[in-house]
Design an enzyme around this catalytic site. Sequence first.
Site, PDB file in Angstrom:
ATOM      1  CG  LEU A 178      -1.980   1.277   1.397  1.00 53.61           C
ATOM      2  CD1 LEU A 178      -3.004   1.018   0.437  1.00 53.61           C
ATOM      3  CD2 LEU A 178      -2.737   1.000   2.806  1.00 53.61           C
ATOM      4  N   PRO A 217       6.718   6.087  -1.059  1.00 53.84           N
ATOM      5  CG  PRO A 217       8.774   6.218  -2.509  1.00 53.84           C
ATOM      6  CD  PRO A 217       7.361   5.700  -2.548  1.00 53.84           C
ATOM      7  CB  ALA A 223       1.032   7.772  -0.638  1.00 56.61           C
ATOM      8  CD1 TRP A 255       7.279   3.138   4.308  1.00 57.59           C
ATOM      9  CD2 TRP A 255       9.043   2.288   5.281  1.00 57.59           C
ATOM     10  NE1 TRP A 255       7.807   4.380   4.544  1.00 57.59           N
ATOM     11  CE2 TRP A 255       9.198   3.699   5.307  1.00 57.59           C
ATOM     12  CE3 TRP A 255      10.373   1.719   5.789  1.00 57.59           C
ATOM     13  CZ2 TRP A 255      10.244   4.794   5.801  1.00 57.59           C
ATOM     14  CZ3 TRP A 255      11.324   2.483   6.407  1.00 57.59           C
ATOM     15  CH2 TRP A 255      11.263   3.995   6.346  1.00 57.59           C
ATOM     16  CB  ILE A 256       6.717  -4.098   0.790  1.00 53.00           C
ATOM     17  CG1 ILE A 256       5.986  -2.813   0.097  1.00 53.00           C
ATOM     18  CG2 ILE A 256       5.717  -5.144   0.781  1.00 53.00           C
ATOM     19  CD1 ILE A 256       5.019  -1.839   0.506  1.00 53.00           C
ATOM     20  NE  ARG A 314      21.848  -6.065  39.942  1.00 52.55           N
ATOM     21  CZ  ARG A 314      23.318  -6.365  39.853  1.00 52.55           C
ATOM     22  NH1 ARG A 314      23.724  -7.285  39.608  1.00 52.55           N
ATOM     23  NH2 ARG A 314      23.696  -4.898  40.085  1.00 52.55           N
ATOM     24  N   GLY A 361      21.677  -1.140  34.541  1.00 52.87           N
ATOM     25  CA  GLY A 361      22.837  -0.977  33.395  1.00 52.87           C
ATOM     26  C   GLY A 361      22.654  -2.134  32.396  1.00 52.87           C
ATOM     27  CD  GLU A 377      -1.048  -3.884   9.368  1.00 46.49           C
ATOM     28  OE1 GLU A 377      -2.277  -3.754  10.017  1.00 46.49           O
ATOM     29  OE2 GLU A 377      -0.417  -4.701   9.182  1.00 46.49           O
ATOM     30  CB  THR A 390       1.134   7.138  12.927  1.00 43.72           C
ATOM     31  OG1 THR A 390       0.234   7.764  12.678  1.00 43.72           O
ATOM     32  CG2 THR A 390       1.975   6.960  11.881  1.00 43.72           C
TER      33      THR A 390
HETATM   34  C1  LIG Z   1       9.054  -1.637   9.450  1.00 39.09           C
HETATM   35  C2  LIG Z   1       7.966  -1.118   8.715  1.00 39.09           C
HETATM   36  C3  LIG Z   1       7.019  -1.904   8.164  1.00 39.09           C
HETATM   37  C4  LIG Z   1       6.009  -1.528   7.298  1.00 39.09           C
HETATM   38  N1  LIG Z   1       5.301  -2.453   6.593  1.00 39.09           N
HETATM   39  C5  LIG Z   1       4.308  -1.889   5.539  1.00 39.09           C
HETATM   40  C6  LIG Z   1       3.922  -2.835   4.579  1.00 39.09           C
HETATM   41  O1  LIG Z   1       3.860  -4.161   4.729  1.00 39.09           O
HETATM   42  N2  LIG Z   1       2.953  -2.417   3.666  1.00 39.09           N
HETATM   43  C7  LIG Z   1       2.716  -1.097   3.566  1.00 39.09           C
HETATM   44  O2  LIG Z   1       1.771  -0.892   2.653  1.00 39.09           O
HETATM   45  N3  LIG Z   1       3.313  -0.361   4.473  1.00 39.09           N
HETATM   46  C8  LIG Z   1       3.971  -0.680   5.448  1.00 39.09           C
HETATM   47  N4  LIG Z   1       4.746   0.326   6.476  1.00 39.09           N
HETATM   48  C9  LIG Z   1       4.213   1.762   6.089  1.00 39.09           C
HETATM   49  C10 LIG Z   1       3.695   2.318   7.338  1.00 39.09           C
HETATM   50  O3  LIG Z   1       2.558   1.840   7.215  1.00 39.09           O
HETATM   51  C11 LIG Z   1       3.963   3.561   7.165  1.00 39.09           C
HETATM   52  O4  LIG Z   1       5.213   4.094   7.432  1.00 39.09           O
HETATM   53  C12 LIG Z   1       2.797   4.589   8.180  1.00 39.09           C
HETATM   54  O5  LIG Z   1       1.536   4.406   7.591  1.00 39.09           O
HETATM   55  C13 LIG Z   1       3.281   6.115   8.205  1.00 39.09           C
HETATM   56  O6  LIG Z   1       3.793   6.486   6.808  1.00 39.09           O
HETATM   57  P1  LIG Z   1       4.754   7.491   6.731  1.00 39.09           P
HETATM   58  O7  LIG Z   1       5.979   6.647   7.171  1.00 39.09           O
HETATM   59  O8  LIG Z   1       4.950   7.974   5.241  1.00 39.09           O
HETATM   60  O9  LIG Z   1       4.741   8.689   7.762  1.00 39.09           O
HETATM   61  P2  LIG Z   1       4.115  10.035   7.382  1.00 39.09           P
HETATM   62  O10 LIG Z   1       2.432   9.529   6.974  1.00 39.09           O
HETATM   63  O11 LIG Z   1       4.925  10.959   6.739  1.00 39.09           O
HETATM   64  O12 LIG Z   1       3.793  10.449   9.038  1.00 39.09           O
HETATM   65  C14 LIG Z   1       4.800  11.483   9.633  1.00 39.09           C
HETATM   66  C15 LIG Z   1       4.307  11.992  10.818  1.00 39.09           C
HETATM   67  O13 LIG Z   1       3.233  12.715  10.628  1.00 39.09           O
HETATM   68  C16 LIG Z   1       2.076  12.484  11.470  1.00 39.09           C
HETATM   69  N5  LIG Z   1       0.773  12.653  10.668  1.00 39.09           N
HETATM   70  C17 LIG Z   1       0.620  12.490   9.435  1.00 39.09           C
HETATM   71  N6  LIG Z   1      -0.902  12.838   9.191  1.00 39.09           N
HETATM   72  C18 LIG Z   1      -1.300  13.307  10.082  1.00 39.09           C
HETATM   73  C19 LIG Z   1      -2.345  13.898  10.329  1.00 39.09           C
HETATM   74  N7  LIG Z   1      -3.457  13.815   9.526  1.00 39.09           N
HETATM   75  N8  LIG Z   1      -2.810  14.361  11.787  1.00 39.09           N
HETATM   76  C20 LIG Z   1      -1.559  13.967  12.719  1.00 39.09           C
HETATM   77  N9  LIG Z   1      -0.348  13.586  12.578  1.00 39.09           N
HETATM   78  C21 LIG Z   1      -0.130  13.000  11.108  1.00 39.09           C
HETATM   79  C22 LIG Z   1       2.396  10.718  11.575  1.00 39.09           C
HETATM   80  O14 LIG Z   1       1.826  10.227  12.502  1.00 39.09           O
HETATM   81  C23 LIG Z   1       3.633  10.758  11.868  1.00 39.09           C
HETATM   82  O15 LIG Z   1       4.020  10.759  13.161  1.00 39.09           O
HETATM   83  C24 LIG Z   1       5.580  -0.271   7.070  1.00 39.09           C
HETATM   84  C25 LIG Z   1       6.477   0.574   7.975  1.00 39.09           C
HETATM   85  C26 LIG Z   1       7.629   0.250   8.732  1.00 39.09           C
HETATM   86  C27 LIG Z   1       8.416   1.373   9.335  1.00 39.09           C
END
Ligand SMILES: Cc1cc2nc3c(=O)[nH]c(=O)nc-3n(C[C@H](O)[C@H](O)[C@H](O)COP(=O)(O)OP(=O)(O)OC[C@H]3O[C@@H](n4cnc5c(N)ncnc54)[C@H](O)[C@@H]3O)c2cc1C
Length: 382
Positions: A129, A132, A134, A160-161, A271, A343, A366, A368
């Site tokens: 889903l 970079p 989105a 991030w898949i 401990r 520690g 899934e 934030t």
């Molecule tokens: C280890 C890992 C595994 C993953 N696995 C998958 C996967 O299998 N498939 C997949 O599709 N994706 C996957 N992801 C992606 C994951 O779902 C996204 O990283 C997540 O949805 C956040 O998107 P972003 O990293 O682009 O952060 P951004 O959307 O850029 O957010 C940055 C910050 O802004 C905040 N923010 C954004 N919009 C708002 C709002 N409207 N109000 C308040 N705060 C906001 C966010 O909470 C966050 O703190 C994975 C990510 C990681 C790190």
Amino acid sequence: MPTDVDRLLPTEDAEALLELTREICAKELAPKVDEAEAAGEFPAAAYDVLGRSGLLSLPFPEEYGGGGQPYEVYLQVIEEIATAWPSVGVGTSVHSLTATVVLANASEEQCQEWLPRMLGGGWLGAYCLSEPQAGSDVSGIRTKAVLDGDHYVVNGTKQWISNGSCADYYILFARTADDAKRGLSTFVVPGDTEGMTFGAPERKMGLACDVTTQVIFEDARIPVAQRLGEEGGGMRAALSALDAGRLGIAAVGTGIAQAALAHAVGYARERKQFGQAIGEFQGMQFLLADMGAEVERARASYLHAARLKDAGRAFSRQASIAKLTATDAAMRVTTDAVQVYGGNGYTREYPVERLMRDAKVTQIFEGTNQIQRMVIGRDLLR
Ligand SMILES: Cc1cc2nc3c(=O)[nH]c(=O)nc-3n(C[C@H](O)[C@H](O)[C@H](O)COP(=O)(O)OP(=O)(O)OC[C@H]3O[C@@H](n4cnc5c(N)ncnc54)[C@H](O)[C@@H]3O)c2cc1C
């Protein structure tokens, strides 16, 4: 690490399943986790044993090769797996997420074609889903699927898949029209499809065995028959599956917190300082008591949402509450577990620092925890 979780399970069948899970965790997962996480290896053998034992297909109908188990049972299995090995708990939950999309959106013919393989134990899925640009806002997806005869030609980069480059198939959400929300469609894409390549695994803070890569599509030709549901139904398919997926992540968070609690209690018994076990100090007991309460709250929140889902009731708000509650609990409990170890907790000689690193990402993926609050708030005000 004894975890002694007192579970109320609905059937004898479920009790046997949990017993089997604990046995597999103790014999096959827990002994390997430290070394594998340090090396960042994809845990193929772990998925193999889970698949052969029927633990990769639990909440799906038996007619398609699933285990026919209620979600409340499936999630407790995920929690046990995550207690032993968080990365494998996440990978198992992501696999279920992919089959959830197929079951909810595919035609009967497509279900018959794909689900038996996905649920048979030998195939692992990935969910494509995010991109970079989105992440939280999936309406910004740019990967395009352009119709060309009886195929779609797909170009774009997924970010991030989880299980990237290691999965056998990928559930892909791509743009078939410009409309931000109604322009996405869903596809099932086998991992050996021509025109599909993978980035190098991300170098992450934790969860090293949840191999996470870019998935890159360059003129990949995907048969129309591999589109799941109508053109334009992708956003609804992605978001409704995530309600169920978030419960998987809530169970993973609970499992991580449970593991940290069990380690901390064990350490507090052993401990000694000032001539007695540190667990005998009231200040330490209160810390452990708060950790225990967090773990129980986390478990109760995902079980409540799961029971609503099993009863066919709406559960979206409760799924977001469970994800928020359990993953915030995982972060707090693992941080406190490091404190209990003093520690030693800050070193790689003991498991709690890894659990703290693993916990962090559960607040991010899934949706934030800020996005979970948005879902909960909107639902309350609806
Ligand atoms: C280890 C890992 C595994 C993953 N696995 C998958 C996967 O299998 N498939 C997949 O599709 N994706 C996957 N992801 C992606 C994951 O779902 C996204 O990283 C997540 O949805 C956040 O998107 P972003 O990293 O682009 O952060 P951004 O959307 O850029 O957010 C940055 C910050 O802004 C905040 N923010 C954004 N919009 C708002 C709002 N409207 N109000 C308040 N705060 C906001 C966010 O909470 C966050 O703190 C994975 C990510 C990681 C790190």
